[in-house]
Design an enzyme around this catalytic site. Sequence first.
Site, PDB file in Angstrom:
ATOM      1  CB  SER A 195      -8.255   3.545   2.648  1.00 47.44           C
ATOM      2  OG  SER A 195      -7.384   2.951   3.599  1.00 47.44           O
ATOM      3  CE  LYS A 225      -3.911   1.930   2.640  1.00 48.05           C
ATOM      4  NZ  LYS A 225      -4.763   1.767   3.847  1.00 48.05           N
ATOM      5  CB  SER A 238      -8.479   0.730   5.587  1.00 43.75           C
ATOM      6  OG  SER A 238      -9.170   1.919   5.356  1.00 43.75           O
TER       7      SER A 238
END
Length: 493
Positions: A158, A78, A182
């Site tokens: 997210s 990420k 997330s």
Amino acid sequence: MTSLTSLTLTEARDGLRAKKFSARELAGAHLKAMEEARGLNAFVLETPEHAQQMAGQSDQRLKKGDARPLEGIPLAVKDLYCTEGVRTTACSKILENFIPAYESTVTGNLWRDGAVMLGKTNMDEFAMGSSNEASAFGPVQSPWRRKGSNAPLVPGGSSGGSATAVAARLAPAAIGTDTGGSIRQPAAFTGTVGMKPTYGRCSRWGIVAFASSLDQAGPFARTIKDAAVLLRSMAGHDAKDSTSADVKVPDFEKAVGKSVKGMKIGIPKEYRVPAMPAEIEKLWAQGAEWLKKAGAELVDISLPHTRYALPAYYIVAPAEASSNLARYDGVRYGLSVPGHDITELYQKTRAAGFGREVRRRVLIGTYVLSAGYYDAYYLRAQKVRTLIKRDFEQAFAQGIDAVLTPTTPSAAFAIGEKSGADPVEMYLNDVFTVTVNMAGLPGISVPAGLDGGGLPLGLQLIGKPFDEETLFSLGHVIEQAAGKFQPEKWWAA
Ligand code: GLN
């Protein structure tokens, strides 16, 4: 031979050690899949040179029989993790072209154990969101589509890029972060396994901060076993993060397949929310049934403060975000928009650099922390947080080993469907996940079935502090009963 991109992490690990293929071949197959899947927008940066160079080193170690725990395993990261010398943006314009001079502890641990970096994945700006639509690089498209429709769906957020990379077989596993859901929510939306470990299990050092008392790193994978193996390498005490816990990291893989006989599973009545689709209700009952069949005992419990968790989270998280994001001032990192004095430089930089959702959070956070409102909002939310934590403690004190809930109140929705004028529509996605962050507990989302439209749904297991092992054991029971879910490939370069 099955294609290299269809291997799970542990299959790839074992195949590499048995010399069935090389780490360079494995990396190459995934890099090619990434190229073909560019339309999904899962990666904001591909790092093929890094991947090939790291894989080359792994091949040398493998040849010598000197393999480390993740030797040669390609991973997606990420874009919230700082990676030394590799652009890290948190998918915000304000960090445009920011190249960290240091490596986050978690990614450092992964490279130490022999993993190979494929690239940096797309996400909601500063990890604020539940759909990956709030990214400076544009939305991620889920690899899943509703039966009979070509409407692009969100992968959740997210960590939408990491979830998509794993579901679409661009990487056998990936890492994300979870502040209010997330990891678990996108895992549920994409049919992958996602775990938020106990707060303090993984170091937050070098992860761009959103809400420091809630943020936690965690793995995405296609199986429970893979998630367990990945977490072991990510976790561990770090002197550079004062909130990282100095506790032993168990061999989580050993918990997978362990009997759950006699375990007590709490079913909290407060998670039966109005307007929850009947399919989710059914899946939840099904999951409980599977655990019961494996010898666990189901117990109805009450977590009475659950209904206050979402409003309290949306005070605490923005409050911490507003102070964490104060550092983006146009002087130290990334974007800088000149002004005639320093105040104007701040204003112009922040107005140009932050997207709509981030600006909203900074405004809310500043408001709830301001003199005159602090007691009414922030302090009150902190008290609610204590009560939520106490609810769980009481359940565990009664002998409950883990709590079973749905992960999300619905399956994935279409891009654009919930990103309209009312932000609360998006926030409601987090009703089942934020409680876990507020209480600092570990939680895992396990793929458990498909809805009528053929979209994946997840079940969440919540555990005692530092008892991720029980979640892996229970998750494995659900995985065995439910089977695995993967999207049909419809994308092409
Ligand atoms: N969706 C939640 C939010 O927008 C949680 C995000 C996260 O876990 N990073 O705050």
